[in-house]
Design a protein around this motif. Structure first.
Motif, mmCIF file in Angstrom:
data_model
loop_
_atom_site.group_PDB
_atom_site.id
_atom_site.type_symbol
_atom_site.label_atom_id
_atom_site.label_comp_id
_atom_site.label_asym_id
_atom_site.label_seq_id
_atom_site.Cartn_x
_atom_site.Cartn_y
_atom_site.Cartn_z
ATOM 1 N N LEU A 124 0.814 -1.211 0.000
ATOM 2 C CA LEU A 124 0.000 0.000 0.000
ATOM 3 C C LEU A 124 0.848 1.262 0.000
ATOM 4 O O LEU A 124 0.395 2.316 -0.454
ATOM 5 N N SER A 125 2.062 1.163 0.505
ATOM 6 C CA SER A 125 2.954 2.331 0.484
ATOM 7 C C SER A 125 3.564 2.564 -0.892
ATOM 8 O O SER A 125 4.133 3.623 -1.155
ATOM 9 N N GLN A 126 3.433 1.576 -1.781
ATOM 10 C CA GLN A 126 4.038 1.678 -3.111
ATOM 11 C C GLN A 126 3.006 1.690 -4.231
ATOM 12 O O GLN A 126 3.272 2.242 -5.305
ATOM 13 N N PHE A 127 1.843 1.078 -4.014
ATOM 14 C CA PHE A 127 0.838 0.949 -5.067
ATOM 15 C C PHE A 127 -0.507 1.489 -4.593
ATOM 16 O O PHE A 127 -0.749 1.649 -3.391
ATOM 17 N N HIS A 128 -1.388 1.752 -5.541
ATOM 18 C CA HIS A 128 -2.741 2.181 -5.209
ATOM 19 C C HIS A 128 -3.501 1.008 -4.605
ATOM 20 O O HIS A 128 -3.247 -0.158 -4.939
ATOM 21 N N TRP A 129 -4.450 1.327 -3.721
ATOM 22 C CA TRP A 129 -5.150 0.250 -3.027
ATOM 23 C C TRP A 129 -5.941 -0.637 -3.994
ATOM 24 O O TRP A 129 -6.146 -1.828 -3.718
ATOM 25 N N ARG A 130 -6.372 -0.090 -5.134
ATOM 26 C CA ARG A 130 -7.113 -0.903 -6.100
ATOM 27 C C ARG A 130 -6.218 -1.982 -6.711
ATOM 28 O O ARG A 130 -6.686 -3.096 -7.005
ATOM 29 N N GLN A 131 -4.954 -1.663 -6.901
ATOM 30 C CA GLN A 131 -4.014 -2.660 -7.426
ATOM 31 C C GLN A 131 -3.727 -3.742 -6.390
ATOM 32 O O GLN A 131 -3.657 -4.931 -6.721
ATOM 33 N N VAL A 132 -3.591 -3.338 -5.135
ATOM 34 C CA VAL A 132 -3.349 -4.311 -4.059
ATOM 35 C C VAL A 132 -4.551 -5.250 -3.908
ATOM 36 O O VAL A 132 -4.409 -6.443 -3.626
ATOM 37 N N CYS A 133 -5.746 -4.711 -4.146
ATOM 38 C CA CYS A 133 -6.968 -5.506 -4.006
ATOM 39 C C CYS A 133 -7.008 -6.673 -4.988
ATOM 40 O O CYS A 133 -7.661 -7.691 -4.728
ATOM 41 N N LEU A 134 -6.310 -6.535 -6.113
ATOM 42 C CA LEU A 134 -6.288 -7.617 -7.095
ATOM 43 C C LEU A 134 -5.648 -8.891 -6.534
ATOM 44 O O LEU A 134 -5.914 -9.992 -7.028
ATOM 45 N N LEU A 135 -4.802 -8.723 -5.519
ATOM 46 C CA LEU A 135 -4.179 -9.900 -4.894
ATOM 47 C C LEU A 135 -5.237 -10.775 -4.226
ATOM 48 O O LEU A 135 -5.078 -12.003 -4.158
ATOM 49 N N SER A 136 -6.295 -10.156 -3.715
ATOM 50 C CA SER A 136 -7.382 -10.943 -3.125
ATOM 51 C C SER A 136 -8.040 -11.824 -4.177
ATOM 52 O O SER A 136 -8.373 -12.989 -3.917
ATOM 53 N N ALA A 137 -8.234 -11.276 -5.365
ATOM 54 C CA ALA A 137 -8.822 -12.063 -6.455
ATOM 55 C C ALA A 137 -7.917 -13.227 -6.833
ATOM 56 O O ALA A 137 -8.386 -14.347 -7.062
ATOM 57 N N CYS A 138 -6.618 -12.983 -6.878
ATOM 58 C CA CYS A 138 -5.662 -14.055 -7.208
ATOM 59 C C CYS A 138 -5.696 -15.158 -6.157
ATOM 60 O O CYS A 138 -5.659 -16.349 -6.483
ATOM 61 N N ALA A 139 -5.775 -14.777 -4.880
ATOM 62 C CA ALA A 139 -5.828 -15.774 -3.807
ATOM 63 C C ALA A 139 -7.084 -16.634 -3.923
ATOM 64 O O ALA A 139 -7.037 -17.852 -3.698
ATOM 65 N N GLY A 140 -8.215 -16.023 -4.296
ATOM 66 C CA GLY A 140 -9.446 -16.784 -4.467
ATOM 67 C C GLY A 140 -9.354 -17.804 -5.580
ATOM 68 O O GLY A 140 -9.773 -18.960 -5.428
ATOM 69 N N VAL A 141 -8.776 -17.401 -6.702
ATOM 70 C CA VAL A 141 -8.631 -18.318 -7.837
ATOM 71 C C VAL A 141 -7.671 -19.456 -7.494
ATOM 72 O O VAL A 141 -7.940 -20.628 -7.812
ATOM 73 N N LEU A 142 -6.565 -19.139 -6.833
ATOM 74 C CA LEU A 142 -5.590 -20.171 -6.473
ATOM 75 C C LEU A 142 -6.184 -21.184 -5.495
ATOM 76 O O LEU A 142 -5.971 -22.394 -5.623
ATOM 77 N N GLY A 143 -6.957 -20.707 -4.516
ATOM 78 C CA GLY A 143 -7.581 -21.622 -3.561
ATOM 79 C C GLY A 143 -8.577 -22.551 -4.224
ATOM 80 O O GLY A 143 -8.624 -23.748 -3.919
ATOM 81 N N SER A 144 -9.375 -22.017 -5.140
ATOM 82 C CA SER A 144 -10.345 -22.844 -5.862
ATOM 83 C C SER A 144 -9.648 -23.904 -6.699
ATOM 84 O O SER A 144 -10.044 -25.072 -6.708
ATOM 85 N N ALA A 145 -8.590 -23.500 -7.392
ATOM 86 C CA ALA A 145 -7.849 -24.440 -8.231
ATOM 87 C C ALA A 145 -7.194 -25.535 -7.398
ATOM 88 O O ALA A 145 -7.163 -26.707 -7.796
ATOM 89 N N LEU A 146 -6.703 -25.169 -6.220
ATOM 90 C CA LEU A 146 -6.027 -26.144 -5.358
ATOM 91 C C LEU A 146 -6.993 -27.228 -4.893
ATOM 92 O O LEU A 146 -6.666 -28.426 -4.908
ATOM 93 N N LEU A 147 -8.184 -26.834 -4.484
ATOM 94 C CA LEU A 147 -9.182 -27.827 -4.068
ATOM 95 C C LEU A 147 -9.608 -28.714 -5.234
ATOM 96 O O LEU A 147 -9.774 -29.926 -5.085
ATOM 97 N N TYR A 148 -9.786 -28.111 -6.399
ATOM 98 C CA TYR A 148 -10.228 -28.865 -7.576
ATOM 99 C C TYR A 148 -9.197 -29.916 -7.982
ATOM 100 O O TYR A 148 -9.550 -31.035 -8.370
ATOM 101 N N LEU A 149 -7.925 -29.578 -7.881
ATOM 102 C CA LEU A 149 -6.866 -30.471 -8.355
ATOM 103 C C LEU A 149 -6.479 -31.547 -7.351
ATOM 104 O O LEU A 149 -5.973 -32.600 -7.744
ATOM 105 N N THR A 150 -6.690 -31.311 -6.061
ATOM 106 C CA THR A 150 -6.191 -32.245 -5.045
ATOM 107 C C THR A 150 -7.272 -33.080 -4.368
ATOM 108 O O THR A 150 -7.011 -34.203 -3.946
ATOM 109 N N MET A 151 -8.477 -32.540 -4.244
ATOM 110 C CA MET A 151 -9.544 -33.272 -3.572
ATOM 111 C C MET A 151 -10.410 -33.971 -4.605
ATOM 112 O O MET A 151 -10.945 -33.335 -5.518
#
Length: 483
Positions: A213-240
């Motif tokens: 947040l000290s280097q980027f706009h908060w909207r750009q940092v928020c995109l990391l939340s979207a990435c975490a959601g996609v990665l978690g979904s993919a992990l469950l789909y591939l392993t369970m």
């Protein structure tokens, strides 16, 4: 007299030097100093290798997915003070308006989470933990993208994130319960791992999120939340595997009947009515749920702690959000130190141990009320006041960490196939009470400034004392202890 080394089969004397016979295709490097001989082992490397060999892929996937959930849902916590001051967003920079904005965000988001808890228990019961996790992690990613683009509905976007994230604790707990329900030790360890994943994910989000947040706009940092959601979904789909909860074959204490996931109930009126009767008809539900709500106040207070630090110390907003990391570290420490209660022998010792932690939490909340006093702040100065708030809030979280994560899960096994509904409703009960609670807090702060924060923390201390008394008095039933 020096001992002559014995001859080898080829007539040469054995030597400590490494030899290599290039003419022998099957030959290997040999030495009298072998790493597998006594005295030449590497204990640390062996422990690491053994640890890797015993890691269960599905356990790791469940735990990692929940960590991703917490990363995604914790980033907005440190962004709320920044969003409040965004000239292209709400633009409410003065203290009174900031308190109102933060209070409305927290109130709306907790209401969204509460709705999710009420509904999601039935969804998880109907389609299972794996499917629920996959779908809701994608939903979490969607609302994260919405938050990163909206200019007016920040509260509703965060409420959507909370709605989706509210499924994950229930879904992951159910998956763990179906794997280790017959083994109390492993089940406790699994829930402990999930709890640590929760606090670890939050810690990662707050630590690196503040830097970003000290280097980027908060909207750009928020995109990391979207990435975490996609990665978690993919992990469950591939392993369970669908419809199958794999139990390690080496676990002799797991009954063979638990290898298959419990047959899903179709979402019918009859099954819903049965769950209502089973859960709400239990006399202890409301007592446990209310006591859990008082711990939930502390768990959710990191959303307002950043604004409290800004109001009390005038620190930069991105830095104030990062200081809420103390509460995350506190919950981790509380989990680690709280498991000592399992080793205590008598019920009175267990009750005393838990009650002392509730007393410490109540005193910590009173400490924050004192630090909200303007005279105390002027005496300590900005640096020491921020340090004191950080330390006391960390102690507050430490004192309730074990109770928040472990006690409702322990009691959920009482409800059999409705344990997912109980876990969801217990959390939902807390979320619904949190919504008017934090709304009232924002009103106090908006009307009375720092003095409003003093009143708020004193109210928190009173609720903790009441909840701690209820939970301690019913500890034998909640922890399902023998008389």
């Amino acid at each position: 007299m020096q001992k002559i080394p014995p001859k080898t089969s080829d007539g040469n004397y054995a030597s400590k030097k490494v030899s290599h016979d290039s003419n022998d295709k099957g030959s290997k490097l040999t030495s009298s100093f072998r790493v597998d001989e006594p005295g030449f082992k590497y204990p640390l490397l062996e422990r690491v290798r053994d640890r890797i060999d015993t890691v269960d892929v599905q356990d790791a996937a469940i735990i990692t997915t929940y960590a991703f959930t917490q990363i995604a849902i914790s980033l907005p916590v440190i962004m709320i003070p920044v969003i409040a001051a965004d000239p292209f967003g709400p633009g409410v920079i003065n203290t009174m308006n900031t308190a109102t904005f933060v209070g409305s965000i927290v109130s709306i988001s907790t209401f969204g989470a509460g709705c999710g808890k009420i509904v999601n228990g039935f969804v998880c019961k109907a389609i299972g933990g794996r499917q629920s996790g996959i779908i809701y992690m994608l939903g979490l990613a969607f609302f994260s993208l919405l938050l990163s683009t909206t200019y007016s509905i920040h509260g509703y976007a965060i409420a959507g994130m909370e709605f989706c994230a509210s499924m994950m604790w229930t879904a992951m707990s159910v998956l763990m319960a179906e794997r280790y329900e017959k083994n109390a030790v492993k089940f406790t360890s699994a829930i402990m791992s999930l709890s640590l994943a929760s606090t670890t994910g939050t810690l990662i989000a707050k630590t690196f999120g503040g830097v970003l947040l000290s280097q980027f706009h908060w909207r750009q940092v928020c995109l990391l939340s979207a990435c975490a959601g996609v990665l978690g979904s993919a992990l469950l789909y591939l392993t369970m595997e669908a419809g199958d909860v794999q139990v390690k074959s080496t676990d002799k204490s797991i009954d063979v009947s638990t290898r298959k996931e419990v047959k899903k109930d179709r979402p019918s009126v009859g099954s819903i009515k049965s769950s209502f009767t089973n859960v709400l008809g239990n006399k202890m539900f409301f007592a446990v749920a209310f006591a859990h709500f008082t711990s939930f106040i502390i768990r959710s207070s990191d959303k307002v702690l950043g604004s409290f630090i800004v109001d009390a110390t005038d620190l930069p907003r991105y830095l104030a959000g990062s200081l809420t990391t103390s509460m995350t570290l506190g919950f981790i420490l509380g989990l680690v130190t709280g498991k000592k209660v399992v080793d205590l022998e008598t019920l009175n010792e267990k009750k005393s141990f838990i009650f002392r932690r509730y007393i410490a939490a109540s005193l910590s909340a009173i400490g924050l009320a004192i630090l909200a006093n303007e005279a105390v702040g002027n005496y300590l100065g900005q640096f020491w006041l921020a340090t004191a708030i950080t330390l006391v809030s960390g102690l507050l979280a430490t004192s309730v960490g074990f109770q928040f994560y472990q006690l409702p899960i322990k009691y959920s096994s009482t409800f059999g196939r409705d344990k997912a509904v109980f876990i969801s409703w217990c959390d939902g009960f807390g979320f619904f009470l949190l919504s008017p609670f934090w709304s009232s807090v924002s009103g106090l702060v908006a009307n009375y400034g720092l003095q409003g924060w003093t009143f708020s923390w004193l109210i928190v201390a009173a609720f903790i004392a009441i909840g701690g008394t209820i939970m301690t008095r019913n500890l034998q039933t909640v922890m399902r202890l023998d008389k």
